[in-house]
Design an enzyme around this catalytic site. Structure first.
Site, PDB file in Angstrom:
ATOM      1  CB  SER A  43      -2.880 -67.149 -98.578  1.00 13.29           C
ATOM      2  OG  SER A  43      -3.013 -66.109 -99.545  1.00 13.29           O
ATOM      3  CD  GLU A  44      -6.839 -64.750 -97.122  1.00 15.21           C
ATOM      4  OE1 GLU A  44      -6.832 -64.660 -96.080  1.00 15.21           O
ATOM      5  OE2 GLU A  44      -5.544 -64.508 -97.578  1.00 15.21           O
ATOM      6  CB  THR A  45     -11.106 -67.617-102.748  1.00 18.28           C
ATOM      7  OG1 THR A  45     -10.305 -68.786-103.006  1.00 18.28           O
ATOM      8  CG2 THR A  45     -12.090 -67.545-103.967  1.00 18.28           C
TER       9      THR A  45
END
Length: 267
Positions: free
Chosen positions: A49-51
């Protein structure tokens, strides 16, 4: 002749007491900012979902966050993951880290004595807006209140059970002009519960969403008449968040666990 550079990368389960719970985030350490296209490609390849990308210069930490499809203004769990990497793997020896975000300003993370990490983020304003039949239909449940912030829409429903068993039409939600759709209700055994859907930014459902709680905490603090709150996000992985409203700031606490350490090969 092609040259290859390597970048260290970690994967951390945030808002989790053990692996495979909470919300996984990638953390990539950079010497300097790379081209945006490359950052986006790395985030898409990670498919989380996020880096979070961190650049360290003269003892200061700059941070940016990318979903598989776009850069976002704020991400709580990936910021917690980034702090965890600095504390646990890079021997950061102070109790507080300050991250500078070009989109959200200075963000503070404190390591507590009980191994919790506490995010200190700006509280986000929300405003009530008229109900939408399209939104009711997409969610498949009765809406008790609809609130808008700068990037998300927050939906209040009648019970924890409704939040837990939602099966929304993600295609319809993805057509709305918002980063994400937060669905929330008063909890049965905790103060409030929520889920977060972000199909417009490449995330069907986010397991635990720190940034959503910058809207949820002020709402529930006022609604329940208390500034210290225990929240749960009812995704399949699940997560506990320990929350406090402090004026125009919110404190969001949880734990984090390392899943993986590796290298990215950039040719």
């Amino acid at each position: 002749m092609n040259t290859t550079n390597t970048l260290p990368i970690y994967q951390v389960d945030a808002f989790a007491y053990q692996q495979f719970k909470g919300n996984p985030a990638a953390v990539c350490l950079l010497g300097e900012w790379l081209e945006d296209e490359l950052l986006q490609n790395i985030a898409a390849e990670n498919n989380l979902s996020e880096t979070a990308f961190i650049v360290t210069k003269e003892g200061a930490y700059s941070i940016r966050w990318f979903t598989p499809t776009t850069e976002v203004d704020l991400c709580g769990h990936a910021t917690m993951a980034a702090a965890h990497v600095l504390f646990e793997h890079l021997q950061y020896n102070q109790s507080k880290i300050l991250f500078n975000s070009p989109r959200s300003g200075v963000l503070e993370v404190t390591k507590e004595a009980n191994d919790r990490l506490t995010l200190n983020f700006p509280a986000q304003k929300i405003e009530m807006i008229p109900p939408s039949q399209k939104l009711d239909t997409a969610l498949g449940t009765a809406v008790h209140g609809t609130y808008k912030s700068s990037d998300d829409i927050m939906i209040v429903v009648g019970s924890e059970n409704e939040v837990r068993h939602l099966t929304p039409n993600l295609t319809a939600l993805g057509q709305l002009p918002y980063r994400g759709i937060i669905v929330t209700a008063k909890g049965d055994t905790v103060d409030f519960v929520s889920r977060f859907f972000g199909p417009a930014v490449g995330i069907e459902e986010d397991p635990v969403t720190g940034s959503a709680h910058t809207k949820l905490i002020p709402y529930w603090a006022k609604k329940l008449g208390k500034d210290t709150l225990h929240a749960q996000q009812l995704s399949a992985r699940g997560g506990d968040l320990y929350c406090q409203l402090q004026g125009d700031r919110v404190l969001i606490s949880g734990r984090a666990v390392t899943y993986m350490k590796g290298e990215i090969f950039i040719r």
